[in-house]
Design a protein around this motif. Structure first.
Motif, short mmCIF file in Angstrom:
data_model
loop_
_atom_site.label_atom_id
_atom_site.label_comp_id
_atom_site.label_asym_id
_atom_site.label_seq_id
_atom_site.Cartn_x
_atom_site.Cartn_y
_atom_site.Cartn_z
N ASP A 130 34.19 10.81 12.66
CA ASP A 130 32.75 10.60 12.57
C ASP A 130 32.02 11.91 12.31
O ASP A 130 31.08 11.97 11.49
N ALA A 131 32.44 12.96 12.99
CA ALA A 131 31.81 14.26 12.76
C ALA A 131 32.07 14.75 11.35
O ALA A 131 31.18 15.34 10.71
N ALA A 132 33.28 14.49 10.82
CA ALA A 132 33.58 14.92 9.47
C ALA A 132 32.74 14.17 8.44
O ALA A 132 32.27 14.75 7.46
N LEU A 133 32.52 12.87 8.67
CA LEU A 133 31.72 12.09 7.73
C LEU A 133 30.26 12.57 7.73
O LEU A 133 29.65 12.74 6.67
N SER A 134 29.70 12.78 8.91
CA SER A 134 28.32 13.27 8.97
C SER A 134 28.21 14.67 8.37
O SER A 134 27.22 15.01 7.71
N THR A 135 29.25 15.49 8.57
CA THR A 135 29.25 16.83 7.97
C THR A 135 29.29 16.76 6.46
O THR A 135 28.61 17.53 5.77
N ALA A 136 30.08 15.83 5.92
CA ALA A 136 30.17 15.69 4.47
C ALA A 136 28.83 15.24 3.88
O ALA A 136 28.39 15.75 2.85
N LYS A 137 28.16 14.29 4.53
CA LYS A 137 26.86 13.84 4.04
C LYS A 137 25.82 14.95 4.13
O LYS A 137 25.01 15.15 3.22
N PHE A 138 25.84 15.70 5.24
CA PHE A 138 24.88 16.80 5.39
C PHE A 138 25.14 17.90 4.37
O PHE A 138 24.21 18.50 3.83
N LYS A 139 26.42 18.14 4.08
CA LYS A 139 26.75 19.18 3.11
C LYS A 139 26.25 18.80 1.72
O LYS A 139 25.74 19.63 0.98
N LYS A 140 26.37 17.52 1.39
CA LYS A 140 25.90 17.07 0.08
C LYS A 140 24.39 17.23 -0.03
O LYS A 140 23.87 17.77 -1.02
N SER A 141 23.65 16.77 0.98
CA SER A 141 22.19 16.87 0.94
C SER A 141 21.73 18.32 0.99
O SER A 141 20.79 18.71 0.28
N SER A 142 22.39 19.14 1.81
CA SER A 142 21.98 20.55 1.88
C SER A 142 22.29 21.28 0.59
O SER A 142 21.53 22.17 0.17
N ASN A 143 23.39 20.92 -0.07
CA ASN A 143 23.71 21.57 -1.34
C ASN A 143 22.66 21.21 -2.40
O ASN A 143 22.21 22.09 -3.16
N GLU A 144 22.24 19.95 -2.46
CA GLU A 144 21.19 19.56 -3.40
C GLU A 144 19.86 20.24 -3.05
O GLU A 144 19.10 20.62 -3.95
N HIS A 145 19.58 20.39 -1.75
CA HIS A 145 18.35 21.07 -1.35
C HIS A 145 18.37 22.53 -1.78
O HIS A 145 17.36 23.05 -2.29
N GLU A 146 19.50 23.20 -1.60
CA GLU A 146 19.60 24.60 -2.02
C GLU A 146 19.47 24.72 -3.54
O GLU A 146 18.87 25.68 -4.04
N MET A 147 20.04 23.77 -4.27
CA MET A 147 19.89 23.79 -5.73
C MET A 147 18.43 23.63 -6.13
O MET A 147 17.94 24.30 -7.05
N LEU A 148 17.71 22.74 -5.45
CA LEU A 148 16.30 22.53 -5.76
C LEU A 148 15.48 23.78 -5.47
O LEU A 148 14.60 24.16 -6.25
N MET A 149 15.77 24.45 -4.34
CA MET A 149 15.04 25.67 -4.01
C MET A 149 15.32 26.77 -5.03
O MET A 149 14.41 27.48 -5.48
N ALA A 150 16.59 26.91 -5.41
CA ALA A 150 16.94 27.94 -6.39
C ALA A 150 16.32 27.64 -7.75
O ALA A 150 15.87 28.55 -8.46
N LEU A 151 16.27 26.36 -8.13
CA LEU A 151 15.65 26.01 -9.40
C LEU A 151 14.15 26.29 -9.38
O LEU A 151 13.57 26.75 -10.38
N SER A 152 13.50 26.05 -8.27
CA SER A 152 12.06 26.30 -8.17
C SER A 152 11.75 27.79 -8.17
O SER A 152 10.71 28.21 -8.68
N GLU A 153 12.63 28.60 -7.59
CA GLU A 153 12.40 30.04 -7.53
C GLU A 153 12.85 30.76 -8.80
O GLU A 153 12.68 31.97 -8.90
N GLY A 154 13.46 30.03 -9.73
CA GLY A 154 13.90 30.66 -10.97
C GLY A 154 15.26 31.30 -10.88
O GLY A 154 15.62 32.07 -11.78
N ARG A 155 16.04 30.99 -9.87
CA ARG A 155 17.40 31.54 -9.74
C ARG A 155 18.38 30.56 -10.39
O ARG A 155 19.11 29.84 -9.73
#
Length: 974
Positions: free
Chosen positions: A656-681
């Motif tokens: 259960d912890a691994a599944l929640s970690t995988a979902k959080f990692k996916k969402s956090s990775n997309e969030h970091e991509m969005l922040m980097a795209l907005s900042e021009g990185r």
């Protein structure tokens, strides 16, 4: 009767009785006699042992055995590759001959394994009379530990192993010679199959070297041989223990991990494979050949993780061969592959192959495929699968089967009555379905129902399902109802919804997740500026800290990033302010509800004066710091005693912890991509995207692929490299229609319009892209049409731009998804360019009547066109009069549009403040009156008759109590 022969006390019993007599005397002489007797006994015993050992050492057999042992040690030392350099530095007399007067050989010889059993028994007799050591555990044969559990984790402690020979060699000969001698000793122990003792010595030696600041690299070959010995004996637990220990010491463990994972395939060790993947899979990918076995291990324990690994690590050409291993997870694999790839043909081929592999495919597999067919729009195939279920002898349609058709009916504009919808859920005997399953199917139906009905109808539909059809009062129902009220602005009904849900015994309360959903609904409906959002969230968190969740911080970052991406060239002065706010939000801790306040105008002006030429930061120190902090917190302080347990309860918690970690990692990775795209990185965006790819080349989502394509178009790279990501994702099985949008936009914007043929080709490309979106059930977006019209307008083709956007506006696609404000802005600009005043007025009226969110770009087009028309009006003549009328019309609508824009900003701010006030009020604990009102409502009493004072009812009195001067009696005190 029979009498037993009188027993004679033994020597030990007589000694104990004599000591008890001394103790009972209570004199100092008695205690001294006990101590002297015990010392005399031990002295005699040690003397006898030393004498026996001396005689045995002089025996020829012992001399020959000891010499043979030394020869074996010398041969092992010569064959050790790691000790070659150390042997060259040492003299031969130091390496091959060990003098007898040293403490090391004396201890080795005195307790040597070649000594006879008499000496060993003597030492055992001596140790048995020593006082008990409280720091050591009880022996295994202790009768007191009979009832202890049999599964005991062995503890390897450094103090259990004698390192005197190693520390002495370190002081005398230095690290190189000491490590060489230590390797000889441990290799000899491994040869004698005393592997556990060698492992304990290795751990103790590593700890000693790390304490002294000495490198442990010379001990790696010994760890390799120890690992080989464990692996040859199939002792996987010890292999994993050695792996964890070397990882804790910072040594390279890739070869250990790969060899252990491959060894666990045949025969498969599911528990060990799963734990190795959860512990090291993120940092060190397992070998490709292990993932089929890993999917098989997950299929019976956690189907969702099995589906995630199947999509991420199994190539498309190998998926059919892996399917037989994952039979329990087939329905989840169908759902996950559809949610990731959106490729109907790929999912349908997997379904057909699954049906061929099984004689009796399960009902859940058909239900999953029916859901995919309905989502894709293939209702004929969905009814075909339903007919197959009904004709089968071993299958029977259940609530899930009909629930998907209910969802399809609820998604259409022509709604059947609510009673007919709920009756479909109880057809064919599916009333036996559990309430949880009913609730899961009712929630999407309620969401679709709420989009097309009034709040009162949604209220009646939701609570009728709860009261009459066995649907549970789930928090998702409350979240859906509250979100619908926020969408239409009926905030006065928030409190009745919450109060109604509280009347149920399992009633839902407002959780941080529901509070976040309410704020997200408000933001995506109104799109206020980031300043308003930060103020509202600061106020909400200060008053109700219990509503805090990391999603609130992510929402604020997305709001700032959205404003950054929407700024035009005339709004460049706002970029430093937004970047400053984004940096402050990135410094907020995830576990703290303390949010930064937006700066006032004078503070923003000071910031602009200090740093006018500041560019977006290209480093990611904050993200690295967060990752290091998370790794430090997650890593245990001491992994020396880590043993992989086979406890099933702990395994389920781990999954259960691994599944929640995988979902959080996916969402956090997309969030970091969005922040980097907005900042021009843009380079960081591509790196994050590459890290999210699995071994199959399949992206985590089409959204991440689209952001990677947007970043690639902004880099001065080869044009052929733009399609690399598209080709890789397409080969992995993803439907890349939606992700083609940034690539087509880039090609359209960089195309040269030189002839009518190019114009027709551009329009045909846009038209065919819309057809493909509808054909593949992709959400229609007008970005490509807007980009193509902009290119036509920039190349002097305004009439072609008007024709293209007018065709899209009149098409059936715009009926489902109307043209957005950027498309209407380009259309307005094209009408103004050809001086078509009626067309420009029609576009402006359309924007104002349909309540578009008027932005800065739309008002800029009107303002610039007004100034240009006013300057051309001074020419005179008919053209001058037309320009004059156009300038007056634009002047009027610029004022109207500006007033509309300010009204929208104020309305959004007022709605946000009302929402925050309502959420703060709902967070307060209910008063005593509210509790009594809830109880009265449960018993069928009208709550409007409640007096609000204690437990009395409000009664209207008439007659003499209403005369002047007569006081009304206070019935509340009675």
């Amino acid at each position: 009767m029979f009498q037993s022969r009188r027993r004679v006390p033994s020597e030990g019993a007589l000694r104990v009785l004599r000591q008890l007599a001394y103790i009972s005397s209570g004199t100092a002489c008695g205690a001294a006699a006990i101590v002297a007797e015990e010392r005399r006994r031990q002295t005699n015993l040690v003397s006898k042992i030393a004498e026996n050992s001396r005689r045995l050492k002089q025996h020829p057999r012992h001399q020959h055995g000891h010499a043979a042992q030394r020869r074996r040690a010398d041969d092992a030392a010569r064959s050790t590759a790691t000790s070659t350099s150390a042997r060259d530095q040492l003299p031969d007399n130091q390496l091959l001959s060990l003098p007898d007067d040293k403490p090391l050989p004396q201890a080795e010889t005195f307790r040597n394994h070649v000594l006879p059993s008499e000496v060993e028994r003597g030492y055992a007799k001596l140790n048995s009379h020593q006082p008990p050591n409280k720091g050591k555990s009880q022996p295994a044969h202790n009768p007191q530990s009979k009832h202890q559990p049999t599964k005991i984790r062995p503890k390897y402690r450094r103090q259990d192993y004698d390192l005197s020979f190693f520390t002495t060699a370190l002081k005398t000969h230095g690290p190189t010679s000491a490590v060489a001698r230590f390797n000889i000793r441990c290799n000899d122990l491994i040869d004698r199959r005393q592997v556990s003792e060698a492992f304990g010595l290795l751990r103790a030696a590593i700890h000693h070297l790390k304490t002294d600041g000495i490198s442990i690299a010379p001990l790696h070959p010994l760890a390799d041989r120890l690992f080989d010995s464990y692996l040859a004996n199939e002792n996987y637990q010890s292999c994993s223990r050695l792996l964890h220990h070397m990882n804790h010491q910072g040594s390279p463990i890739t070869h250990y991990l790969h060899r252990l994972a491959i060894a666990c395939i045949e025969p498969i060790q599911p528990t060990l494979l799963i734990k190795l993947n959860e512990k090291f899979g993120d940092r060190i990918p397992l070998p490709r050949r292990t993932y089929p076995a890993l999917c098989a291990a997950y299929s019976t324990r956690n189907s969702e993780l099995c589906a995630l690994l199947f999509a991420k690590h199994i190539r498309q050409e190998d998926r059919l061969s892996v399917l037989p291993l994952c039979e329990p997870a087939w329905p989840v694999i169908i759902d996950h592959m559809w949610s990731v790839t959106k490729n109907y043909h790929l999912v349908d081929s997997l379904f057909i192959h699954m049906c061929k592999l099984s004689d009796h495919p399960p009902l859940a597999l058909y239900n999953a495929m029916i859901h995919v067919c309905i989502k894709f729009g293939r209702l004929d195939r969905a009814h075909h699968h339903l007919h197959t279920i009904q004709q089968s002898q071993h299958l029977r349609p259940d609530i899930v089967t009909f629930g998907h058709f209910v969802f399809q009916a609820s998604s259409d504009a022509d709604w059947p009555p609510a009673e007919d919808l709920m009756a479909m859920l109880v057809r064919a005997g599916e009333t036996e379905a559990p309430p949880e399953k009913r609730t899961d199917l009712f929630v999407p139906v309620l969401k679709a129902y709420a989009k097309r009905h009034h709040p009162e109808e949604v209220w009646a539909f939701a609570f009728k399902a709860i009261d009459e059809y066995g649907v549970l009062p789930d928090p998702r129902i409350l979240s859906t109802g509250l979100g619908n009220l926020i969408r239409i602005g009926r905030l006065e009904m928030l409190s009745p919804w919450v109060d109604k849900m509280r009347t149920y015994d399992l009633g839902a309360e407002i959780t941080p997740g529901i509070a976040l959903a309410m704020m997200r609904q408000f933001y995506f409906d109104t799109r206020p500026s980031y300043t308003i959002m930060v103020w509202l969230c600061c106020r909400l968190m200060n008053n109700v800290p219990g509503y805090w969740s990391p999603g609130v911080l992510n929402l604020l970052r997305e709001a700032v990033a959205y404003d950054l991406r929407s700024y035009r060239a005339g709004q460049a002065h706002r970029v430093p302010h937004a970047m400053h706010m984004l940096r402050m939000l990135q410094e907020v801790r995830l576990d703290s509800p303390s949010l930064p306040k937006p700066l006032y105008w004078n503070q923003l002006q000071q910031l602009a004066d200090k740093d006018q030429a500041r560019v977006p930061s290209s480093d990611s120190n904050f993200q690295d710091a967060v990752k290091k902090e998370v790794q430090t917190k997650d890593q245990p302080q001491d992994l020396q005693d880590t043993v992989l347990s086979d406890d099933e309860s702990s395994m389920h918690d781990l999954l259960d912890a691994a599944l929640s970690t995988a979902k959080f990692k996916k969402s956090s990775n997309e969030h970091e991509m969005l922040m980097a795209l907005s900042e021009g990185r843009y380079t960081d965006v591509l790196k994050l995207y590459e890290n999210s790819l699995g071994q199959s080349g399949l992206p985590a989502s089409s959204y991440s692929l689209e952001m990677a394509m947007q970043a690639r178009t902004q880099l001065p790279d080869d044009a052929g490299a733009l399609g690399d990501h598209i080709d890789m994702a397409s080969e992995a099985g993803m439907d890349t229609i939606a992700a083609l949008l940034p690539l087509l936009n880039h090609k359209v914007q960089n195309s040269a319009i030189g002839s009518r043929m190019h114009v027709d080709e551009l329009c045909n490309t846009v038209w065919s892209f819309y057809e493909n979106m509808v054909k593949n059930s992709v959400t229609i977006r007008h970005h490509l049409a807007t980009s193509a019209a902009t290119v036509l307008l920039q190349n002097g083709k305004p009439n072609d731009a008007i024709r293209l956007l007018s065709q899209i506006y009149l098409s059936p696609w715009a009926e489902k998804v109307p043209l957005d404000l950027p498309a209407m802005t380009v259309l307005l600009q094209a009408y103004i360019h050809v001086r078509h005043s009626l067309g420009a007025e029609w576009v402006i009226k359309e924007v104002l009547e349909k309540d578009y969110r008027v932005d800065y770009a739309f008002m800029t087009v009107i303002r610039k066109a007004k100034i240009s028309a006013k300057s051309r009006a001074s020419v005179g003549g008919e053209k001058g009069m037309n320009n004059l009328r156009l300038s007056k019309m634009l002047d009027y609508y610029s004022k109207v549009g500006r007033a509309k824009q300010m009204a929208q900003i104020k309305a959004a701010s007022r709605l946000g403040n009302r929402l925050v006030n309502a959420m703060i009020k709902l967070a307060r604990p209910p008063s005593t009156d509210a509790i009594w009102q809830q109880q009265a409502q449960r018993h069928g009493i009208d709550p409007m008759m409640w007096s609000g004072r204690g437990s009395m009812w409000r009664v209207s009195y008439t007659g003499r109590f209403r005369r002047r001067g007569r006081r009304r009696p206070n019935f509340a005190k009675y």
